[in-house]
Design an enzyme around this catalytic site. Sequence first.
Site, mmCIF file in Angstrom:
data_model
loop_
_atom_site.group_PDB
_atom_site.id
_atom_site.type_symbol
_atom_site.label_atom_id
_atom_site.label_comp_id
_atom_site.label_asym_id
_atom_site.label_seq_id
_atom_site.Cartn_x
_atom_site.Cartn_y
_atom_site.Cartn_z
ATOM 1 C CB SER A 49 -0.883 -0.027 1.257
ATOM 2 O OG SER A 49 -1.306 1.277 1.578
ATOM 3 N N GLY A 50 0.461 2.197 -0.877
ATOM 4 C CA GLY A 50 1.147 3.488 -0.897
ATOM 5 C C GLY A 50 0.861 4.278 0.371
ATOM 6 C CG LEU A 51 -2.748 5.200 3.688
ATOM 7 C CD1 LEU A 51 -2.559 6.708 3.848
ATOM 8 C CD2 LEU A 51 -4.220 4.824 3.909
ATOM 9 C CG ASP A 61 -0.987 7.806 -0.205
ATOM 10 O OD1 ASP A 61 -0.064 7.504 -0.992
ATOM 11 O OD2 ASP A 61 -2.111 7.272 -0.231
ATOM 12 C CG ASP A 88 -1.045 1.920 -4.037
ATOM 13 O OD1 ASP A 88 -1.196 2.391 -5.175
ATOM 14 O OD2 ASP A 88 -1.403 2.497 -2.981
ATOM 15 C CG ASP A 90 1.213 6.141 -5.509
ATOM 16 O OD1 ASP A 90 0.291 5.527 -4.929
ATOM 17 O OD2 ASP A 90 2.162 6.673 -4.901
ATOM 18 C CD GLU A 117 -3.769 6.135 -7.488
ATOM 19 O OE1 GLU A 117 -4.369 7.122 -7.050
ATOM 20 O OE2 GLU A 117 -3.259 5.268 -6.753
ATOM 21 C CE LYS A 123 -1.836 8.781 -4.607
ATOM 22 N NZ LYS A 123 -1.625 7.838 -3.456
ATOM 23 C CG ASN A 125 -5.501 8.084 0.437
ATOM 24 O OD1 ASN A 125 -6.709 8.066 0.669
ATOM 25 N ND2 ASN A 125 -4.765 6.989 0.467
ATOM 26 C CB SER A 126 -8.765 7.596 -3.445
ATOM 27 O OG SER A 126 -7.861 7.170 -4.410
ATOM 28 N NE ARG A 162 -6.795 3.493 -6.736
ATOM 29 C CZ ARG A 162 -6.233 3.690 -5.549
ATOM 30 N NH1 ARG A 162 -5.256 2.876 -5.133
ATOM 31 N NH2 ARG A 162 -6.614 4.682 -4.775
ATOM 32 C CG HIS A 193 -10.676 3.046 -4.668
ATOM 33 N ND1 HIS A 193 -11.200 2.304 -3.650
ATOM 34 C CD2 HIS A 193 -9.687 3.804 -4.086
ATOM 35 C CE1 HIS A 193 -10.578 2.581 -2.517
ATOM 36 N NE2 HIS A 193 -9.646 3.493 -2.754
HETATM 37 C C1 SPV Z 1 -3.466 2.507 -0.672
HETATM 38 O O1 SPV Z 1 -3.559 1.577 0.109
HETATM 39 O O2 SPV Z 1 -2.530 3.290 -0.660
HETATM 40 C C2 SPV Z 1 -4.502 2.720 -1.691
HETATM 41 C C3 SPV Z 1 -5.846 2.346 -1.386
HETATM 42 O O3 SPV Z 1 -4.182 3.295 -2.690
HETATM 43 S S1 SPV Z 1 -6.621 3.727 -0.807
HETATM 44 O O4 SPV Z 1 -5.899 4.252 0.313
HETATM 45 O O5 SPV Z 1 -7.962 3.287 -0.469
HETATM 46 O O6 SPV Z 1 -6.669 4.713 -1.883
HETATM 47 MG MG MG Z 2 -2.482 4.201 -2.668
#
Ligand code: SPV
Ligand code: MG
Length: 544
Positions: A49-51, A61, A88, A90, A117, A123, A125-126, A162, A193
């Site tokens: 996970s990027g986050l 993130d 992930d 990005d 994505e 980017k 975080n979503s 994504r 997502h």
């Molecule tokens: C992550 O885990 O970094 C993701 C998923 O990209 S989310 O945080 O839901 O965007």
């Molecule tokens: Mg991410």
Amino acid sequence: MSEKKSNKSKCKQLRSLLESNELEFILEAHNGISASIVERAGFKGIWGSGLAMSAQFGVRDSNEASWTQVVDMLEFMSDTTSIPILLDGDTGYGNFNNMRRLVKKLEQRDIAGVCIEDKQFPKTNSFIDGNKQPLAEIDEFCGKIKAGKDSQTDDDFTIIARVEALIAGWGLPEALKRAEAYHQAGADGILIHSKLSRPDEILAFAKEWAGRSPLVIVPTKYYSTPTEAFRKAGIDLVIWANHMIRSSVAAMEITSKNIFESESLADVEDKIASVDHIFELQGADELSRAQKRYLSQQSNIHSIILAASRGNELHELTHDKPKAMISIGGKTLLARLMEGLKKAGINKSTVIAGYKAESINLHGIEKCINDDYENGDELKTLICAQDNFNDDMLILYSDLLFREYILRDLIETEGDIVIIVDSALDNPNISGSPDYAYCSEDDDRSPFMQNVTLTKVSTSADDDNKKPSGYWIGMMRVRKQGRDWLEAALEELKSASNFNTLTLPDLLNHLIQQGKPIKVHYIDGHWLDVNSLDDIDRAGDFTK
Ligand code: SPV
Ligand code: MG
């Protein structure tokens, strides 16, 4: 805990997860130890996970951590696990060209796939202002997918596209349009997502998508949806995207607060992972097995050094220190002895001090003190160190100077108790009243090891009209069985009325009388002990 490790490559494993007819799950990890925990829990794959990775670095993130920092962390995660990692990635960290290099580097580090994505670099975080986030041009993103697919060398490396259209508020038709374009561009699966707390738009997408390619979801926000609903909707892979970082953060906050407020560890100890468990996760056992196999066996020999006597014949020189602390060529006898022991791999030493004990101040030794050194001889001194006896030990005098090989020979000679005997009775370095060794055979000076035992140690050079075989130099090696004999002998001798007058030679003679074999290893000179002022001169020459 999963015990079975797959023989399949990590790329193949990830592909099987996507293409299996079951609903599969992968869990987030953000460093080596969390990756290892995810695998041990039974998961068949890891979400890089990027986050979570940015969070564990303590940054946002928003591509604040560089892609190479992410890839370096992935390498630790991959090295410690046997299950595949889906990164992930990005936006692919740039344009098509950056994507090509990313895929190349991921394959080199055994990462099974990457999800990119359709947003713009950098980017964020979503779940942070998702609808303000600009989406990538469809064509540009398709080019990135194609570039990634064209640069992979393993056919099973996976690229997931994504779709962020629902996050950005562009609606279902746009999401479907994009997903189809990415599918056509060669994406191995689609991640759709959503930031809603209900799964409606995801389920609607899944229905329209109708299994055109593997479908992946991240139910962080719609977490209360029963998993069965995903199964029924034909979802292929669920990513539990951030639950390892969040659970560790929660635990760390509780622990740090507790320790800070209580100024103690007492309350937290039972609530946190044991240090042994951390060792286990790090694979400490494997390392000890490897050490046994590959490292030359480290010595476990403990040396016991008798240094309680003043050395009366040295007069003024031992006015304020024991003989062991006399300096020869700028270094004390004891320091020289310790150096010799260390060179032979013996790092554990107990020095038994008595006279002017405080002047024995060497680092790296354990000091025992014979307070009653004035009224007792060597055995009285020796028993002060009884608690430090070991199943493999050397017992030696502190006033010895010797060539290195003598210690090595003593260490290498087999036997429950082994002593060194100098067969050079004409050794000019030996004066005063040495300990003569009478042995089962004289030294034949052959290069082959003789099987010789000690029959007596005496201060007389013609015991029973016999010639001695040499000098006992004041060093003995005692192994497990020998230790048992020696302790039993000491126990018996302790009750003798003359115990205070007994010496190491008396102990050896006692053991011989009891039928215990004392193995002899012969040398030919190359040592001396320091008893008199003349010896000091000789010692000076010896150390030059
Ligand atoms: C992550 O885990 O970094 C993701 C998923 O990209 S989310 O945080 O839901 O965007
Ligand atoms: Mg991410």
